[in-house]
Design an enzyme around this catalytic site. Structure first.
Site, PDB file in Angstrom:
ATOM      1  N   HIS A 175       0.981   4.115   1.542  1.00 22.60           N
ATOM      2  CA  HIS A 175      -0.652   4.255   1.455  1.00 22.60           C
ATOM      3  C   HIS A 175      -1.092   3.792   2.877  1.00 22.60           C
ATOM      4  CE1 HIS A 175      -0.082  -0.205   0.911  1.00 22.60           C
ATOM      5  NE2 HIS A 175      -1.427  -0.196   1.009  1.00 22.60           N
TER       6      HIS A 175
HETATM    7  C1  UD1 Z   1      -6.508  -1.445   0.344  1.00 23.35           C
HETATM    8  C2  UD1 Z   1      -6.298  -2.694   1.489  1.00 23.35           C
HETATM    9  C3  UD1 Z   1      -4.602  -2.574   1.907  1.00 23.35           C
HETATM   10  C4  UD1 Z   1      -3.920  -2.708   0.434  1.00 23.35           C
HETATM   11  C5  UD1 Z   1      -4.342  -1.688  -0.427  1.00 23.35           C
HETATM   12  C6  UD1 Z   1      -3.577  -1.609  -1.706  1.00 23.35           C
HETATM   13  C7  UD1 Z   1      -7.974  -3.061   3.287  1.00 23.35           C
HETATM   14  C8  UD1 Z   1      -8.352  -2.878   4.719  1.00 23.35           C
HETATM   15  N1  UD1 Z   1      -6.950  -2.280   2.779  1.00 23.35           N
HETATM   16  O1  UD1 Z   1      -6.316  -0.308   1.009  1.00 23.35           O
HETATM   17  O2  UD1 Z   1      -4.526  -3.956   2.508  1.00 23.35           O
HETATM   18  O3  UD1 Z   1      -2.609  -2.695   0.692  1.00 23.35           O
HETATM   19  O4  UD1 Z   1      -5.826  -1.773  -0.619  1.00 23.35           O
HETATM   20  O5  UD1 Z   1      -4.190  -0.445  -2.481  1.00 23.35           O
HETATM   21  O6  UD1 Z   1      -8.658  -3.660   2.545  1.00 23.35           O
HETATM   22  N2  UD1 Z   1      -9.557   4.980  -3.809  1.00 23.35           N
HETATM   23  C9  UD1 Z   1      -9.462   5.474  -4.938  1.00 23.35           C
HETATM   24  N3  UD1 Z   1      -9.844   4.555  -6.203  1.00 23.35           N
HETATM   25  C10 UD1 Z   1      -9.804   3.360  -5.797  1.00 23.35           C
HETATM   26  C11 UD1 Z   1      -9.510   2.702  -4.517  1.00 23.35           C
HETATM   27  C12 UD1 Z   1      -9.504   3.456  -3.698  1.00 23.35           C
HETATM   28  O7  UD1 Z   1      -9.728   6.577  -5.123  1.00 23.35           O
HETATM   29  O8  UD1 Z   1      -9.659   2.554  -6.977  1.00 23.35           O
HETATM   30  C13 UD1 Z   1      -9.134   5.818  -2.517  1.00 23.35           C
HETATM   31  C14 UD1 Z   1     -10.450   6.224  -1.905  1.00 23.35           C
HETATM   32  O9  UD1 Z   1     -10.329   7.552  -1.697  1.00 23.35           O
HETATM   33  C15 UD1 Z   1     -10.486   5.427  -0.721  1.00 23.35           C
HETATM   34  C16 UD1 Z   1      -9.085   5.222  -0.391  1.00 23.35           C
HETATM   35  O10 UD1 Z   1      -8.422   5.254  -1.599  1.00 23.35           O
HETATM   36  O11 UD1 Z   1     -11.193   6.106   0.400  1.00 23.35           O
HETATM   37  C17 UD1 Z   1      -8.726   3.853   0.208  1.00 23.35           C
HETATM   38  O12 UD1 Z   1      -9.300   2.696  -0.417  1.00 23.35           O
HETATM   39  P1  UD1 Z   1      -9.443   1.208   0.202  1.00 23.35           P
HETATM   40  O13 UD1 Z   1      -9.989   0.304  -0.728  1.00 23.35           O
HETATM   41  O14 UD1 Z   1     -10.466   1.711   1.279  1.00 23.35           O
HETATM   42  O15 UD1 Z   1      -8.249   1.014   0.937  1.00 23.35           O
HETATM   43  P2  UD1 Z   1      -6.781   1.050   0.544  1.00 23.35           P
HETATM   44  O16 UD1 Z   1      -6.287   2.056   1.375  1.00 23.35           O
HETATM   45  O17 UD1 Z   1      -6.555   1.091  -0.927  1.00 23.35           O
END
Ligand code: UD1
Length: 362
Positions: free
Chosen positions: A205
Site C-alpha cells: 500500500h
Molecule cells: C495510511 C497511513 C499509513 C498506514 C496506512 C494503513 C499516513 C501518511 N499514512 O496510509 O502510514 O500504513 O494508512 O492503511 O497517514 N482509502 C479508502 N478508504 C479508506 C481509507 C483510504 O478508499 O477508508 C483510499 C483513498 O483513496 C485514499 C487512499 O486510500 O486516497 C489513501 O488513504 P490515506 O489514509 O490517505 O493513506 P493510506 O495510504 O491508507
C-alpha cells in the site's frame, strides 16, 4: 480524575489503541476517544473496530481522504475545538499517520501534554510521509513510549531528553496475543482450502511502491511467479486497487494462483499470517506481527524503521527488485526461512506498563 484524550485515524492505529484504552480504564483514568475519520471504509474501519471491541468514538472528525496537507490541516482545524471543550490533561497519539502528527501539534500549542506511543522508530528515509510524522511528533511529545531499545538512541540523537522516554514494549503485540485464539482460519477467510505453510500472503500500500507503475508492475510480476509454486493471497488496500486500475495492470490479478481479496479484517489477517509459509509486505505493523508469530517476512522496501524485526525477528528487508525477492522466496521455501525470537517486552503487557507509567507521571 486524570483525563486522557486518545486519538485514532487509520487502520494501524486501531490495534495499538485497543489494549491502551483497556489499560487506561483499569488504572482509573477518564478516557475520551476521538477518531479523525482518516480511514472510513467499512473494511478499513468498522469491521476492525468491532473485532477489537473498541468502543465507538466519542467524537468523529470525519476528515476522509485528501492530500497530505489537506488531511493534516483538516484534522488540526477540527480537533482544536474538541480539545478546547474537553480540556484533557493529556492527548495520547499512536504510530506515525497524518492524524498522529496533526493531533499532537494542536495539543502542544494548547499547552496540553502529548503522549506518543511507538516513539523513536526511524527509517532514515525522509521521502516517506510517516518518517516526517514520526520525527515531528517525537519532538513535541512530553512522554514517549518505545517498542525497542534502538529507538532510545534515535531520540537521544535528535535531542529528546532521556527522562521523557520510557521503554514499554509493543502494544500491537498485546492485541495480537489477545486475539490470536479468535483468528479466522485461512481457508474460511479466502473461501478455498489452503494448507498450513502452503501459501504466501502479500500486501502492498505504500505510495512509493504502488503509485509508480515501474515499481508496482514488477512487484505484481514476482507475485505471479511465486504463485506458480504456491497460492499467493493478496488482500488489496483501496489505494493499491485504484493504482492497479489506473496503471492498466489488472491482468496480474487474474493470474493462476493469485487470490485477490478485499482488505482483510484484523482476525482474518491474523489467521492468514499465522498459517503462511511467508509474508511479502511493505507494511510496518506486519513486519512486527510476523516476528511475533515466527513467520518469515520479506519487506518490499529499501529500509525499515523497525530494525529489531531484522536483528531478532524473522524479517528480511529485501527491497523491490523482483529477482532479489524471488531469490529470497526460494531461499525460504527450500531452507525453511529465518528463525527469529520474540523481542523483549513484546509480551502482551505493554499497555499495562504504559498505563502504570502514565499514572506515575501525569
Ligand atoms: C495510511 C497511513 C499509513 C498506514 C496506512 C494503513 C499516513 C501518511 N499514512 O496510509 O502510514 O500504513 O494508512 O492503511 O497517514 N482509502 C479508502 N478508504 C479508506 C481509507 C483510504 O478508499 O477508508 C483510499 C483513498 O483513496 C485514499 C487512499 O486510500 O486516497 C489513501 O488513504 P490515506 O489514509 O490517505 O493513506 P493510506 O495510504 O491508507
Amino acid at each position: 480524575m486524570t483525563h486522557i484524550l486518545c486519538v485514532v485515524g487509520a487502520r494501524p492505529n486501531f490495534m495499538k489503541m485497543a489494549p491502551i484504552l483497556t489499560a487506561l480504564k483499569a488504572e482509573g483514568f477518564a478516557v475520551t476517544l476521538v477518531h479523525t475519520g482518516q480511514h472510513y471504509d467499512a473494511a478499513m474501519n468498522d469491521v476492525v473496530f468491532e473485532q477489537l471491541k473498541l468502543p465507538l468514538p466519542d467524537v468523529n472528525l470525519e476528515v476522509g481522504s485528501a492530500s497530505h496537507a489537506q488531511q493534516t490541516g483538516d484534522v488540526m482545524k477540527r480537533i482544536e475545538p474538541v480539545l478546547l471543550e474537553k480540556k484533557p490533561d493529556a492527548v495520547l497519539v499512536v504510530g506515525d499517520v497524518n492524524s498522529t502528527l496533526a493531533a499532537a501539534l494542536v495539543a502542544v500549542k494548547l499547552g496540553i501534554k502529548v503522549v506518543h506511543i511507538e516513539a523513536g522508530l526511524r527509517s532514515r528515509d525522509r521521502t516517506m510521509p510517516e518518517e516526517i510524522n514520526r520525527i515531528l511528533t517525537d519532538q513535541i511529545s512530553d512522554i514517549l513510549f518505545t517498542t525497542e531499545r534502538e529507538a532510545h538512541a534515535n531520540l537521544a540523537a535528535e535531542g529528546v531528553p532521556s527522562d521523557r522516554v520510557v521503554f514499554a514494549g509493543n502494544v500491537m503485540i498485546d492485541s495480537l496475543r489477545a486475539n490470536l485464539a479468535s483468528a479466522v482460519p485461512p481457508s474460511q477467510s479466502v473461501g478455498q482450502p489452503l494448507a498450513v505453510r502452503g501459501y504466501a500472503v502479500a500486501t502492498l500500500h505504500r505510495p512509493s511502491n504502488v503509485d509508480n507503475a515501474g515499481i508496482l508492475g514488477p512487484l505484481l510480476g514476482v507475485f505471479r511467479k511465486i504463485a506458480t509454486s504456491m497460492p499467493v493471497v493478496f488482500p488489496l488496500h483501496p489505494r493499491t486497487a485504484a493504482r492497479i486500475q489506473e496503471h492498466g495492470l489488472t491482468d496480474f490479478l487474474h493470474a493462476p494462483g493469485i487470490i485477490v481479496r478485499p482488505p482483510a479484517s484484523y482476525l482474518a489477517m491474523l489467521g492468514l499470517m499465522e498459517g503462511a509459509a511467508l509474508v511479502l509486505t511493505d507494511s510496518g505493523g506486519i513486519q512486527e506481527e510476523t516476528t511475533a508469530l515466527g513467520v518469515p517476512c520479506l519487506t518490499l522496501r529499501e529500509n525499515t524503521e523497525r530494525p529489531i524485526t531484522v536483528s531478532e525477528g524473522t524479517n528480511i528487508v529485501v527491497g523491490t527488485d523482483p529477482e532479489a525477492i524471488y531469490a529470497a522466496f526460494v531461499d525460504i521455501t527450500t531452507k525453511g526461512g529465518k528463525r527469529g525470537r520474540v523481542p523483549e517486552y513484546w509480551d502482551g503487557l505493554a499497555a499495562r506498563r504504559i498505563a502504570a507509567a502514565l499514572k506515575a507521571r501525569l
